[in-house]
Design an enzyme around this catalytic site. Structure first.
Site, PDB file in Angstrom:
ATOM      1  N   LYS A  93       0.826  -1.217   0.000  1.00 58.42           N
ATOM      2  CA  LYS A  93       0.000   0.000   0.000  1.00 58.42           C
ATOM      3  C   LYS A  93       0.862   1.270   0.000  1.00 58.42           C
ATOM      4  O   LYS A  93       0.663   2.149  -0.825  1.00 58.42           O
ATOM      5  CB  LYS A  93      -0.899   0.014   1.243  1.00 58.42           C
ATOM      6  CG  LYS A  93      -1.455   1.380   1.604  1.00 58.42           C
ATOM      7  CD  LYS A  93      -2.244   1.324   2.864  1.00 58.42           C
ATOM      8  CE  LYS A  93      -2.134   2.285   3.942  1.00 58.42           C
ATOM      9  NZ  LYS A  93      -1.413   3.401   4.196  1.00 58.42           N
ATOM     10  N   ASN A  94       1.818   1.347   0.906  1.00 57.36           N
ATOM     11  CA  ASN A  94       2.546   2.608   1.057  1.00 57.36           C
ATOM     12  C   ASN A  94       3.520   2.874  -0.089  1.00 57.36           C
ATOM     13  O   ASN A  94       3.935   4.011  -0.296  1.00 57.36           O
ATOM     14  CB  ASN A  94       3.227   2.681   2.424  1.00 57.36           C
ATOM     15  CG  ASN A  94       2.198   2.878   3.533  1.00 57.36           C
ATOM     16  OD1 ASN A  94       1.064   3.280   3.268  1.00 57.36           O
ATOM     17  ND2 ASN A  94       2.577   2.575   4.762  1.00 57.36           N
ATOM     18  N   ARG A 126       0.430  15.217  12.980  1.00 59.81           N
ATOM     19  CA  ARG A 126       1.160  14.785  11.781  1.00 59.81           C
ATOM     20  C   ARG A 126       1.453  16.013  10.915  1.00 59.81           C
ATOM     21  O   ARG A 126       0.827  16.228   9.874  1.00 59.81           O
ATOM     22  CB  ARG A 126       0.348  13.735  10.995  1.00 59.81           C
ATOM     23  CG  ARG A 126       0.120  12.463  11.781  1.00 59.81           C
ATOM     24  CD  ARG A 126      -0.641  11.415  10.983  1.00 59.81           C
ATOM     25  NE  ARG A 126       0.202  10.679  10.066  1.00 59.81           N
ATOM     26  CZ  ARG A 126      -0.263   9.680   9.284  1.00 59.81           C
ATOM     27  NH1 ARG A 126      -1.540   9.337   9.321  1.00 59.81           N
ATOM     28  NH2 ARG A 126       0.560   9.040   8.482  1.00 59.81           N
ATOM     29  N   ASP A 155       5.811  20.052   8.151  1.00 58.56           N
ATOM     30  CA  ASP A 155       6.909  21.030   8.122  1.00 58.56           C
ATOM     31  C   ASP A 155       8.133  20.517   7.365  1.00 58.56           C
ATOM     32  O   ASP A 155       8.814  21.290   6.679  1.00 58.56           O
ATOM     33  CB  ASP A 155       7.298  21.437   9.555  1.00 58.56           C
ATOM     34  CG  ASP A 155       7.710  20.245  10.396  1.00 58.56           C
ATOM     35  OD1 ASP A 155       6.982  19.239  10.401  1.00 58.56           O
ATOM     36  OD2 ASP A 155       8.772  20.294  11.041  1.00 58.56           O
ATOM     37  N   GLN A 156       8.414  19.225   7.432  1.00 56.60           N
ATOM     38  CA  GLN A 156       9.611  18.706   6.754  1.00 56.60           C
ATOM     39  C   GLN A 156       9.395  18.635   5.232  1.00 56.60           C
ATOM     40  O   GLN A 156      10.333  18.805   4.462  1.00 56.60           O
ATOM     41  CB  GLN A 156      10.007  17.333   7.317  1.00 56.60           C
ATOM     42  CG  GLN A 156      10.347  17.376   8.798  1.00 56.60           C
ATOM     43  CD  GLN A 156      11.471  18.356   9.121  1.00 56.60           C
ATOM     44  OE1 GLN A 156      12.568  18.281   8.557  1.00 56.60           O
ATOM     45  NE2 GLN A 156      11.191  19.294  10.017  1.00 56.60           N
ATOM     46  N   ASP A 213       3.806   0.530  12.148  1.00 50.29           N
ATOM     47  CA  ASP A 213       2.579  -0.027  11.550  1.00 50.29           C
ATOM     48  C   ASP A 213       2.317  -1.465  11.995  1.00 50.29           C
ATOM     49  O   ASP A 213       1.289  -2.045  11.628  1.00 50.29           O
ATOM     50  CB  ASP A 213       2.660   0.040  10.011  1.00 50.29           C
ATOM     51  CG  ASP A 213       2.652   1.474   9.516  1.00 50.29           C
ATOM     52  OD1 ASP A 213       2.298   2.375  10.292  1.00 50.29           O
ATOM     53  OD2 ASP A 213       3.019   1.694   8.339  1.00 50.29           O
ATOM     54  N   ARG A 264      -9.041   0.218   3.760  1.00 48.52           N
ATOM     55  CA  ARG A 264      -8.124   1.200   3.149  1.00 48.52           C
ATOM     56  C   ARG A 264      -6.805   0.551   2.776  1.00 48.52           C
ATOM     57  O   ARG A 264      -6.141   0.981   1.833  1.00 48.52           O
ATOM     58  CB  ARG A 264      -7.809   2.322   4.154  1.00 48.52           C
ATOM     59  CG  ARG A 264      -8.889   3.362   4.297  1.00 48.52           C
ATOM     60  CD  ARG A 264      -8.401   4.483   5.176  1.00 48.52           C
ATOM     61  NE  ARG A 264      -7.072   4.912   4.724  1.00 48.52           N
ATOM     62  CZ  ARG A 264      -6.162   5.462   5.506  1.00 48.52           C
ATOM     63  NH1 ARG A 264      -6.409   5.660   6.775  1.00 48.52           N
ATOM     64  NH2 ARG A 264      -4.992   5.824   5.021  1.00 48.52           N
ATOM     65  N   ILE A 286       7.290   6.711  17.208  1.00 47.42           N
ATOM     66  CA  ILE A 286       7.096   7.478  15.952  1.00 47.42           C
ATOM     67  C   ILE A 286       5.913   8.444  16.090  1.00 47.42           C
ATOM     68  O   ILE A 286       6.029   9.615  15.744  1.00 47.42           O
ATOM     69  CB  ILE A 286       6.847   6.527  14.755  1.00 47.42           C
ATOM     70  CG1 ILE A 286       7.935   5.452  14.658  1.00 47.42           C
ATOM     71  CG2 ILE A 286       6.711   7.321  13.445  1.00 47.42           C
ATOM     72  CD1 ILE A 286       9.303   5.931  14.274  1.00 47.42           C
ATOM     73  N   CYS A 303      -4.873   8.251   8.872  1.00 46.80           N
ATOM     74  CA  CYS A 303      -5.155   7.725  10.210  1.00 46.80           C
ATOM     75  C   CYS A 303      -4.870   8.796  11.263  1.00 46.80           C
ATOM     76  O   CYS A 303      -3.896   9.535  11.151  1.00 46.80           O
ATOM     77  CB  CYS A 303      -4.285   6.504  10.497  1.00 46.80           C
ATOM     78  SG  CYS A 303      -4.719   5.072   9.513  1.00 46.80           S
TER      79      CYS A 303
HETATM   80  N1  EPU Z   1       6.709  14.343  10.824  1.00 43.32           N
HETATM   81  C1  EPU Z   1       6.971  15.655  11.135  1.00 43.32           C
HETATM   82  N2  EPU Z   1       6.988  16.554  10.102  1.00 43.32           N
HETATM   83  C2  EPU Z   1       6.782  16.188   8.814  1.00 43.32           C
HETATM   84  C3  EPU Z   1       6.517  14.840   8.509  1.00 43.32           C
HETATM   85  C4  EPU Z   1       6.493  13.931   9.552  1.00 43.32           C
HETATM   86  O1  EPU Z   1       7.166  16.014  12.302  1.00 43.32           O
HETATM   87  O2  EPU Z   1       6.814  17.063   7.951  1.00 43.32           O
HETATM   88  C5  EPU Z   1       6.689  13.357  11.926  1.00 43.32           C
HETATM   89  C6  EPU Z   1       5.351  12.650  12.058  1.00 43.32           C
HETATM   90  O3  EPU Z   1       4.439  13.429  12.828  1.00 43.32           O
HETATM   91  C7  EPU Z   1       5.745  11.369  12.737  1.00 43.32           C
HETATM   92  C8  EPU Z   1       7.119  11.073  12.132  1.00 43.32           C
HETATM   93  O4  EPU Z   1       7.596  12.317  11.618  1.00 43.32           O
HETATM   94  O5  EPU Z   1       5.885  11.585  14.100  1.00 43.32           O
HETATM   95  C9  EPU Z   1       7.139  10.060  11.030  1.00 43.32           C
HETATM   96  O6  EPU Z   1       6.188  10.432  10.043  1.00 43.32           O
HETATM   97  P1  EPU Z   1       6.362  10.001   8.520  1.00 43.32           P
HETATM   98  O7  EPU Z   1       6.436  11.220   7.702  1.00 43.32           O
HETATM   99  O8  EPU Z   1       7.467   8.999   8.439  1.00 43.32           O
HETATM  100  O9  EPU Z   1       5.000   9.259   8.261  1.00 43.32           O
HETATM  101  P2  EPU Z   1       4.024   9.413   7.025  1.00 43.32           P
HETATM  102  O10 EPU Z   1       4.792   9.601   5.776  1.00 43.32           O
HETATM  103  O11 EPU Z   1       2.967  10.378   7.389  1.00 43.32           O
HETATM  104  C10 EPU Z   1       4.085   6.874   6.474  1.00 43.32           C
HETATM  105  C11 EPU Z   1       3.083   5.785   6.294  1.00 43.32           C
HETATM  106  C12 EPU Z   1       2.489   5.420   7.633  1.00 43.32           C
HETATM  107  C13 EPU Z   1       3.611   4.978   8.561  1.00 43.32           C
HETATM  108  C14 EPU Z   1       4.671   6.064   8.664  1.00 43.32           C
HETATM  109  C15 EPU Z   1       5.879   5.654   9.470  1.00 43.32           C
HETATM  110  C16 EPU Z   1       2.262   6.229   4.093  1.00 43.32           C
HETATM  111  C17 EPU Z   1       1.145   6.688   3.229  1.00 43.32           C
HETATM  112  N3  EPU Z   1       2.035   6.274   5.392  1.00 43.32           N
HETATM  113  O12 EPU Z   1       3.375   7.973   7.019  1.00 43.32           O
HETATM  114  O13 EPU Z   1       1.636   4.317   7.381  1.00 43.32           O
HETATM  115  O14 EPU Z   1       3.090   4.716   9.843  1.00 43.32           O
HETATM  116  O15 EPU Z   1       5.128   6.419   7.338  1.00 43.32           O
HETATM  117  O16 EPU Z   1       6.481   4.532   8.933  1.00 43.32           O
HETATM  118  O17 EPU Z   1       3.311   5.823   3.610  1.00 43.32           O
HETATM  119  C18 EPU Z   1      -0.149   2.863   7.776  1.00 43.32           C
HETATM  120  O18 EPU Z   1       0.154   2.296   6.722  1.00 43.32           O
HETATM  121  O19 EPU Z   1      -0.978   2.412   8.596  1.00 43.32           O
HETATM  122  C19 EPU Z   1       0.476   4.147   8.097  1.00 43.32           C
HETATM  123  C20 EPU Z   1       0.010   4.979   9.008  1.00 43.32           C
END
Ligand code: EPU
Length: 427
Positions: free
Chosen positions: A22-23, A122, A125-126, A305, A397, A327, A117
Site C-alpha cells: 500500500k505505502n 502529523r 513542516d519537513q 505499523d 483502506r 514514531i 489515520c
Molecule cells: N513528521 C513531522 N513533520 C513532517 C513529517 C512527519 O514532524 O513534515 C513526523 C510525524 O508526525 C511522525 C514522524 O515524523 O511523528 C514520522 O512520520 P512520517 O512522515 O514517516 O510518516 P508518514 O509519511 O505520514 C508513512 C506511512 C504510515 C507509517 C509512517 C511511518 C504512508 C502513506 N504512510 O506515514 O503508514 O506509519 O510512514 O512509517 O506511507 C499505515 O500504513 O498504517 C500508516 C500509518
C-alpha cells in the site's frame, strides 16, 4: 453499516499470498505524473487508498486502464491542474504526494491538507522544508497547501527527523530540479527504495535510497516505464502475527523476507517458529509466549505499523511486556477496544504496559484506524466467542481481500451489512 464478525479460537492453517505494498503504491501512482508517457504498474493492491488515488488522478485527466486484476496502465500525458477534491484528499495522508509530483511536473501544486489515520500530530513542516530548499514558495490558506517555484534548483536537505512522506516528496521534486540534491537523514523504509527504483526506471538518477543519504541528480525528462510494486511488508507482518497468535501454521507467500526481519526476530524471541525461504515465510505458533519489550523505530527498526498487532499478541504472553511507540504521539487508541475483550494494558503516554492474560473474549469493538483494525481482527481471531468489528472501512483502506484471505486459512470471519431492518451476509 458494515461489520466483520469473527468467531474466534481457530488456528490459522494453510497458505496466503501477500498483495502489493500500500505505502509504495500510493506514492508510485502519483509518481507517474512525472513521466512523459504511459506507465504500466504490476502488483497494484486492490484497496480503497489506491481507488482514491486513482480517482484523484482520473479527475485530473489521467487515462487509467485495467490490464488485469493487479496491473494497470496510467497515462498522465494530458493531465490538467484541476483542484483536488477536499473529500478525497482528506481521506488519506498520501494525498500529500501530489504536492511533490505536481511541483516536479508543473512547478506548482495546490492540494488540500491531507488526512489519513488519526495517530496524533502529523505536521508537514519537513515536506515544506524540502520544497523550500529546492526553491519553491509554500503557503497554507483555506485548508489548501500551495507550492510554487519559478525554477527548481538542487539543494542540500537535512531532515530534522526521519520522515517517510517528506523523503518521498523531496525525491519527487528533486528529480526535476537542476543539479545534485543531497537528502540527509532520509527515511530507509522498503517503499522509499521502491519509489526510487521506479523513478530510476523512468530515467531518474537517484542513488543511495535505503541509506541515510539519498543523492538525486535532476533530469529534464522522465519517461513511461513498466514496474512491479514490492509486496506489502505490513500485510505480511500482520499475517505472521495472526498465525502466531492463533497458534497456527501459515506459509506466507510473495514476501521479501529481509523486510520482515524486525518482525521475525520479535516473534522468534517470544517463542514462535519462523522458517525463512527465498520469497515466502512460514510461521508456526506456540502454545505459550514469553513477554518482551518492543520499541517502534524507523526502518530497519520495529515498524510502527506493526505495533498494534504485536501488542495484541502480547496480551496472551506470560508476564509483563513493555511496548514503546516512538514514531507517533497517539497510536494506542485501539487499547480501549482490546480492554473490552479482557486485555490488561495500561498506557502512559507513549508506553503501554501489557500484562499477559489467559484468554480474551469476543466483544463489539471498533477499528479506530487501519492498523488498529488489524489488531482487533487478530484479537477477534484468538478470543473466545464472537467479536463484531465496526468501522471496517479503515481496514479496507489498506488490506486487500482480508476476509477472503483469512477464510482461506481457516478463520471464521464474515462481512455483514446491517441495514435498519435486516442483516445481509456479504460473504
Ligand atoms: N513528521 C513531522 N513533520 C513532517 C513529517 C512527519 O514532524 O513534515 C513526523 C510525524 O508526525 C511522525 C514522524 O515524523 O511523528 C514520522 O512520520 P512520517 O512522515 O514517516 O510518516 P508518514 O509519511 O505520514 C508513512 C506511512 C504510515 C507509517 C509512517 C511511518 C504512508 C502513506 N504512510 O506515514 O503508514 O506509519 O510512514 O512509517 O506511507 C499505515 O500504513 O498504517 C500508516 C500509518
Amino acid at each position: 453499516m458494515e461489520k466483520f464478525v469473527i468467531k474466534g479460537g481457530k488456528p490459522l492453517l494453510g497458505e496466503v499470498t501477500i498483495s502489493g505494498a500500500k505505502n509504495a503504491a500510493v506514492a508510485i501512482l502519483p509518481a507517474t505524473i512525472l513521466a512523459d508517457g504511459p506507465c504500466i504498474l504490476e502488483n497494484v493492491p486492490s484497496i480503497s487508498d489506491v481507488s482514491i488515488t486513482l480517482q484523484i488522478m482520473s479527475d485530473m485527466g489521467a487515462k487509467i486502464r485495467n490490464i488485469n486484476k493487479t496491473t494497470i496502465e496510467i497515462d498522465t500525458t494530458h493531465l490538467m491542474q484541476v483542484p483536488i477534491a477536499y473529500d478525497l484528499a482528506r481521506k488519506m495522508r498520501a494525498s500529500s504526494y501530489f504536492l511533490g509530483t505536481l511541483l516536479g511536473r508543473f512547478k506548482k501544486a495546490c492540494v488540500p491538507m491531507p488526512g489519513g489515520c488519526n495517530l496524533g500530530d502529523r505536521p508537514l513542516d519537513q515536506h515544506i522544508k524540502a520544497f523550500d530548499a529546492l526553491g519553491a514558495d509554500c503557503k497554507i490558506e483555506h485548508g489548501m497547501i500551495e507550492v510554487h517555484a519559478e525554477k527548481l534548483t538542487a539543494s542540500h536537505i537535512y531532515f530534522d527527523k526521519v520522515t517517510v512522506g517528506a523523503t518521498i516528496n523531496a525525491m519527487f521534486a528533486a528529480v526535476k530540479a537542476e543539479g545534485l540534491t543531497i537528502i540527509e537523514n532520509a527515511a530507509k523504509e522498503p517503499h522509499i527504495v521502491d519509489v526510487a527504483n521506479f523513478l530510476n526506471s523512468m530515467g531518474a538518477d537517484i542513488m543511495g535510497a535505503g541509506t541515510d543519504v539519498i543523492k538525486v541528480r535532476g533530469v529534464e525528462k522522465l519517461y513511461g516505464a513498466n514496474y512491479a510494486i514490492i509486496p506489502d511488508q505490513i500485510e505480511a507482518g500482520t499475517f505472521m502475527v495472526a498465525a502466531a497468535a492463533t497458534r497456527g501454521n501459515v506459509l506466507i507467500k510473495n514476501v521479501i523476507p529481509k523486510h520482515l526481519d524486525p518482525i521475525t526476530l520479535k516473534l522468534e524471541k517470544i517463542g514462535a517458529k519462523v522458517v525463512i525461504n527465498d520469497d515466502s515465510i512460514r510461521v508456526i505458533g506456540s502454545d505459550c509466549y514469553e513477554k518482551t519489550s518492543v520499541k517502534t523505530m524507523p526502518h530497519p527498526g520495529f515498524p510502527t505499523d506493526m505495533q498494534p498487532q504485536m501488542t495484541t499478541l502480547l496480551t496472551l504472553a506470560n508476564g509483563t511486556s513493555i511496548v514503546t511507540e516512538s514514531i507517533f504521539d497517539n497510536r494506542f487508541r485501539y487499547v480501549d477496544e482490546l480492554r473490552r475483550m479482557g486485555a490488561d494494558i495500561l498506557v502512559d503516554g507513549k508506553v503501554a504496559v501489557v500484562q499477559g492474560v489467559e484468554y480474551l473474549t469476543g466483544a463489539p469493538v471498533k477499528a479506530t484506524d487501519l492498523r488498529a483494525g488489524a489488531a482487533v481482527m487478530i484479537a477477534g481471531l484468538i478470543a473466545r466467542g464472537t467479536t463484531e468489528i465496526e468501522d471496517i472501512y479503515h481496514i479496507e483502506r489498506g488490506y486487500e481481500n482480508m476476509v477472503e484471505k483469512l477464510r482461506s486459512i481457516g478463520a471464521d470471519i464474515t462481512k455483514k451489512i446491517y441495514s435498519d431492518v435486516s442483516v445481509q451476509e456479504a460473504l
